[in-house]
Design a protein around this motif. Sequence first.
Motif, PDB file in Angstrom:
ATOM      1  N   LEU A  10     -15.028  -4.659   1.045  1.00  0.00           N
ATOM      2  CA  LEU A  10     -14.605  -3.060   0.630  1.00  0.00           C
ATOM      3  C   LEU A  10     -13.942  -2.543   1.692  1.00  0.00           C
ATOM      4  N   TYR A  11     -13.686  -3.264   2.618  1.00  0.00           N
ATOM      5  CA  TYR A  11     -12.780  -2.761   3.982  1.00  0.00           C
ATOM      6  C   TYR A  11     -11.337  -3.077   3.963  1.00  0.00           C
ATOM      7  N   THR A  12     -10.617  -1.905   4.430  1.00  0.00           N
ATOM      8  CA  THR A  12      -9.155  -2.354   4.477  1.00  0.00           C
ATOM      9  C   THR A  12      -8.836  -1.752   5.888  1.00  0.00           C
ATOM     10  N   ALA A  13      -8.221  -2.537   6.492  1.00  0.00           N
ATOM     11  CA  ALA A  13      -7.620  -2.158   7.930  1.00  0.00           C
ATOM     12  C   ALA A  13      -6.113  -2.015   7.890  1.00  0.00           C
ATOM     13  N   THR A  14      -5.485  -1.024   8.226  1.00  0.00           N
ATOM     14  CA  THR A  14      -4.092  -0.930   8.218  1.00  0.00           C
ATOM     15  C   THR A  14      -3.620  -0.488   9.618  1.00  0.00           C
ATOM     16  N   ILE A  15      -2.982  -1.259   9.845  1.00  0.00           N
ATOM     17  CA  ILE A  15      -2.321  -1.015  11.541  1.00  0.00           C
ATOM     18  C   ILE A  15      -1.046  -0.308  11.464  1.00  0.00           C
ATOM     19  N   GLY A  16      -0.856   0.031  12.718  1.00  0.00           N
ATOM     20  CA  GLY A  16       0.243   1.090  12.930  1.00  0.00           C
ATOM     21  C   GLY A  16       0.639   1.116  14.742  1.00  0.00           C
ATOM     22  N   VAL A  17       1.551   1.936  14.904  1.00  0.00           N
ATOM     23  CA  VAL A  17       1.807   2.129  16.185  1.00  0.00           C
ATOM     24  C   VAL A  17       2.314   3.668  16.569  1.00  0.00           C
ATOM     25  N   ARG A  18       1.987   4.163  17.715  1.00  0.00           N
ATOM     26  CA  ARG A  18       2.366   5.585  17.901  1.00  0.00           C
ATOM     27  C   ARG A  18       2.845   5.583  19.220  1.00  0.00           C
ATOM     28  N   ALA A  19       3.814   6.376  19.513  1.00  0.00           N
ATOM     29  CA  ALA A  19       4.613   6.603  20.985  1.00  0.00           C
ATOM     30  C   ALA A  19       3.720   7.655  21.690  1.00  0.00           C
ATOM     31  N   ILE A  20       3.482   7.177  22.744  1.00  0.00           N
ATOM     32  CA  ILE A  20       2.827   8.203  23.772  1.00  0.00           C
ATOM     33  C   ILE A  20       3.816   8.375  25.093  1.00  0.00           C
ATOM     34  N   ASP A  21       3.237   9.429  25.897  1.00  0.00           N
ATOM     35  CA  ASP A  21       4.039   9.609  27.015  1.00  0.00           C
ATOM     36  C   ASP A  21       4.535   8.503  27.836  1.00  0.00           C
ATOM     37  N   GLY A  22       5.708   8.954  28.620  1.00  0.00           N
ATOM     38  CA  GLY A  22       6.120   7.741  29.393  1.00  0.00           C
ATOM     39  C   GLY A  22       6.694   6.589  28.629  1.00  0.00           C
ATOM     40  N   GLN A  24       5.747   4.665  26.572  1.00  0.00           N
ATOM     41  CA  GLN A  24       4.694   3.757  26.102  1.00  0.00           C
ATOM     42  C   GLN A  24       4.484   3.725  24.538  1.00  0.00           C
ATOM     43  N   PHE A  25       3.691   2.656  24.220  1.00  0.00           N
ATOM     44  CA  PHE A  25       3.407   2.600  22.535  1.00  0.00           C
ATOM     45  C   PHE A  25       1.904   2.395  22.766  1.00  0.00           C
ATOM     46  N   GLN A  26       1.187   2.749  21.637  1.00  0.00           N
ATOM     47  CA  GLN A  26      -0.249   2.194  21.626  1.00  0.00           C
ATOM     48  C   GLN A  26      -0.157   1.931  20.109  1.00  0.00           C
ATOM     49  N   GLU A  45      -8.193   2.901  18.372  1.00  0.00           N
ATOM     50  CA  GLU A  45      -6.926   2.722  19.160  1.00  0.00           C
ATOM     51  C   GLU A  45      -7.212   1.628  20.102  1.00  0.00           C
ATOM     52  N   VAL A  46      -6.104   1.100  20.310  1.00  0.00           N
ATOM     53  CA  VAL A  46      -5.970  -0.129  21.097  1.00  0.00           C
ATOM     54  C   VAL A  46      -6.113   0.484  22.686  1.00  0.00           C
ATOM     55  N   GLU A  47      -6.819   0.096  23.591  1.00  0.00           N
ATOM     56  CA  GLU A  47      -7.070   0.714  24.862  1.00  0.00           C
ATOM     57  C   GLU A  47      -5.822   0.710  25.733  1.00  0.00           C
ATOM     58  N   ALA A  48      -5.285  -0.703  25.704  1.00  0.00           N
ATOM     59  CA  ALA A  48      -3.932  -0.758  26.600  1.00  0.00           C
ATOM     60  C   ALA A  48      -2.818  -0.241  25.968  1.00  0.00           C
ATOM     61  N   THR A  49      -1.984   0.296  26.642  1.00  0.00           N
ATOM     62  CA  THR A  49      -0.555   0.699  25.985  1.00  0.00           C
ATOM     63  C   THR A  49       0.530  -0.624  26.264  1.00  0.00           C
ATOM     64  N   SER A  50       1.459  -0.370  25.567  1.00  0.00           N
ATOM     65  CA  SER A  50       2.553  -1.500  25.358  1.00  0.00           C
ATOM     66  C   SER A  50       3.935  -0.874  25.742  1.00  0.00           C
ATOM     67  N   GLN A  51       4.709  -1.686  26.331  1.00  0.00           N
ATOM     68  CA  GLN A  51       5.867  -1.490  26.517  1.00  0.00           C
ATOM     69  C   GLN A  51       6.984  -1.174  25.466  1.00  0.00           C
TER      70      GLN A  51
END
Length: 73
Positions: A10-22, A24-26, A45-51
């Motif tokens: 019954l579970y659906t996971a939808t992934i996405g990305v958001r821009a954050i300060d500096g 970076q992306f999360q 939220e993914v704990e680490a940020t990405s380039q």
Amino acid sequence: MDDTTYTKGLYTATIGVRAIDGGQFQGLVSLARDDGEATDATIYEVEATSQNEDEALEEARALAHRILGEIEL
């Protein structure tokens, strides 16, 4: 970009990305349970940020798989 979704029972996971300060992306995962009534989603939220967006999306994908893997049906 189209939403990428993964489903387990019954579970659906939808992934996405958001821009954050500096510049970076999360990565984000929205987990929803569809039991025929109102669907509530929980955002993880993914704990680490990405380039860049691609790296953040890969991190979100990995998080979605971990979350769904821990769900017992």
